[in-house]
Design a protein around this motif. Structure first.
Motif, PDB file in Angstrom:
ATOM      1  N   MET A  45      23.792  -7.288  18.872  1.00  0.00           N
ATOM      2  CA  MET A  45      24.725  -6.212  18.590  1.00  0.00           C
ATOM      3  C   MET A  45      24.384  -5.011  19.473  1.00  0.00           C
ATOM      4  O   MET A  45      23.238  -4.555  19.493  1.00  0.00           O
ATOM      5  CB  MET A  45      24.653  -5.815  17.112  1.00  0.00           C
ATOM      6  CG  MET A  45      25.174  -6.889  16.163  1.00  0.00           C
ATOM      7  SD  MET A  45      26.951  -7.139  16.355  1.00  0.00           S
ATOM      8  CE  MET A  45      27.235  -8.398  15.104  1.00  0.00           C
ATOM      9  N   GLY A  46      25.396  -4.479  20.191  1.00  0.00           N
ATOM     10  CA  GLY A  46      25.163  -3.376  21.100  1.00  0.00           C
ATOM     11  C   GLY A  46      25.747  -2.084  20.580  1.00  0.00           C
ATOM     12  O   GLY A  46      26.735  -2.069  19.848  1.00  0.00           O
ATOM     13  N   THR A  47      25.116  -0.978  20.975  1.00  0.00           N
ATOM     14  CA  THR A  47      25.597   0.366  20.647  1.00  0.00           C
ATOM     15  C   THR A  47      25.675   1.149  21.941  1.00  0.00           C
ATOM     16  O   THR A  47      24.701   1.203  22.694  1.00  0.00           O
ATOM     17  CB  THR A  47      24.647   1.057  19.650  1.00  0.00           C
ATOM     18  OG1 THR A  47      24.592   0.304  18.442  1.00  0.00           O
ATOM     19  CG2 THR A  47      25.141   2.462  19.333  1.00  0.00           C
ATOM     20  N   TRP A  48      26.805   1.755  22.213  1.00  0.00           N
ATOM     21  CA  TRP A  48      26.981   2.458  23.486  1.00  0.00           C
ATOM     22  C   TRP A  48      27.321   3.932  23.296  1.00  0.00           C
ATOM     23  O   TRP A  48      27.510   4.658  24.257  1.00  0.00           O
ATOM     24  CB  TRP A  48      28.096   1.790  24.295  1.00  0.00           C
ATOM     25  CG  TRP A  48      29.385   1.655  23.534  1.00  0.00           C
ATOM     26  CD1 TRP A  48      30.372   2.602  23.405  1.00  0.00           C
ATOM     27  CD2 TRP A  48      29.814   0.519  22.791  1.00  0.00           C
ATOM     28  NE1 TRP A  48      31.387   2.121  22.622  1.00  0.00           N
ATOM     29  CE2 TRP A  48      31.084   0.832  22.229  1.00  0.00           C
ATOM     30  CE3 TRP A  48      29.282  -0.737  22.545  1.00  0.00           C
ATOM     31  CZ2 TRP A  48      31.802  -0.054  21.441  1.00  0.00           C
ATOM     32  CZ3 TRP A  48      29.986  -1.624  21.761  1.00  0.00           C
ATOM     33  CH2 TRP A  48      31.234  -1.295  21.222  1.00  0.00           C
ATOM     34  N   GLY A  49      27.405   4.405  22.074  1.00  0.00           N
ATOM     35  CA  GLY A  49      27.718   5.804  21.838  1.00  0.00           C
ATOM     36  C   GLY A  49      27.356   6.207  20.418  1.00  0.00           C
ATOM     37  O   GLY A  49      26.823   5.416  19.638  1.00  0.00           O
ATOM     38  N   THR A  50      27.675   7.444  20.070  1.00  0.00           N
ATOM     39  CA  THR A  50      27.316   7.979  18.757  1.00  0.00           C
ATOM     40  C   THR A  50      28.507   8.060  17.813  1.00  0.00           C
ATOM     41  O   THR A  50      28.349   8.502  16.677  1.00  0.00           O
ATOM     42  CB  THR A  50      26.719   9.384  18.909  1.00  0.00           C
ATOM     43  OG1 THR A  50      27.686  10.253  19.530  1.00  0.00           O
ATOM     44  CG2 THR A  50      25.463   9.349  19.764  1.00  0.00           C
ATOM     45  N   GLY A  51      29.685   7.650  18.254  1.00  0.00           N
ATOM     46  CA  GLY A  51      30.855   7.691  17.391  1.00  0.00           C
ATOM     47  C   GLY A  51      30.834   6.589  16.349  1.00  0.00           C
ATOM     48  O   GLY A  51      30.065   5.625  16.452  1.00  0.00           O
TER      49      GLY A  51
END
Length: 309
Positions: A1-7
């Motif tokens: 699982m990837g995360t690319w921002g804070t939204g």
């Protein structure tokens, strides 16, 4: 699982939840949102995936509230969600209360302190939109700044806080809220510049060590591959100077923002406020009674007419 921002939808698992909302029939989309919020609240120790989905579900509810986030932001569900039932608002607020009360692990998981603060500000903003009248608790104890976090430490020491988002005005839509966000970004940028300076310094030391080694290996007859022109390149590495210049520029920028915040956040002296209040009172009284100067002032001659003697 990837995360690319804070939204709220800036991760793979939140995106999958949004896709699940889209696949549901329009009249049943509220049920998908409600189920995710209810399940997160009921779990004694929910994992971070369920927490991310609960934050995304709360964001969908908050987007239909006054001052809520825009539903046209990137990675949000593209299909329109019909008006959600009113009971979802307190349910979403309760879910965010649970997130904020035990947010330490989530904050520690962010690689950059500034990104974690930005994510936390977004969650707090959603919570305020959903229920602005009920207080909430943020269970987060920030760690002391790292040696490289010179910008963060600078803000903490100068403004007397242990996290930038604790500054008065943080999270608001007014001038102070905008300024706090700018201060946070500037602190992160200065932290990054400090890391670049340290990397350039380490590279310079390696170059100097290599230069010393070459000097030790010079034979007694002086015949070697060493050239005197190498000295300037080694003693003044090309990466250190620019890195120091960038750090100085970002330091000055952050200092300017801190000075501006101190100027805007401090109330004016009592005598200034008293004078302003007296001016407003006089103006209102004059408007109510009619201006005496207007009654005694000579009337001007309309354009194009001749005044008689």
């Amino acid at each position: 699982m990837g995360t690319w921002g804070t939204g709220p939808f800036d991760s793979d698992h939140a995106g999958e939840f949004g896709h699940e909302v889209q696949l549901a029939r329009p009249e049943r989309r509220f049920a998908v949102i409600e189920e995710r919020l209810t399940r997160f609240i009921a779990e004694a120790e929910p994992d971070y995936l369920l927490q991310g989905e609960a934050v995304a579900a709360a964001a969908l509810v908050a987007s239909q509230c006054a001052g809520g986030p825009s539903s046209t932001a990137p990675y949000w569900p593209r299909k329109k969600i019909p008006e959600l039932p009113a009971h979802l608002r307190p349910l979403a607020a309760t879910a965010l209360d649970k997130v904020l009360a035990d947010v330490q692990a989530a904050m520690d998981a962010w690689r950059e302190r500034g990104l974690g603060e930005e994510w936390l500000e977004g969650v707090e903003a959603l919570r305020v939109v959903l229920d602005p009248d009920t207080p909430y608790t943020v269970g987060y104890t920030p760690p002391p700044p790292l040696p490289t976090e010179v910008g963060t430490r600078m803000v903490h020491l100068t403004l007397g806080v242990d996290r930038i988002r604790a500054l008065p005005g943080a999270g608001s839509t007014g001038p102070l809220g905008l300024l706090v966000r700018q201060i946070n970004r500037a602190a992160v940028r200065l932290d990054e510049a400090q890391k670049d300076v340290q990397n350039a310094e380490e590279y310079s030391l390696k170059e100097v060590d290599a230069f010393r080694q070459r000097l030790r290996n010079v034979p007694e007859d002086g015949r070697s591959e060493f050239r005197l022109g190498d000295v300037s390149a080694i003693t003044a590495p090309g990466t250190l100077g620019p890195a120091l210049a960038v750090r100085a520029e970002r330091h000055a920028h952050l200092q300017g923002l801190i000075d501006l915040y101190q100027l805007l956040s401090v109330p004016p002296p009592i005598h200034v406020r008293a004078a302003a209040a007296q001016t407003r009172t006089t103006t209102l009284a004059s408007r109510a009674a009619g201006s005496p100067t207007a009654a005694t002032a000579p009337r001007s001659t309309p354009p194009g007419t001749t005044r008689r003697r």
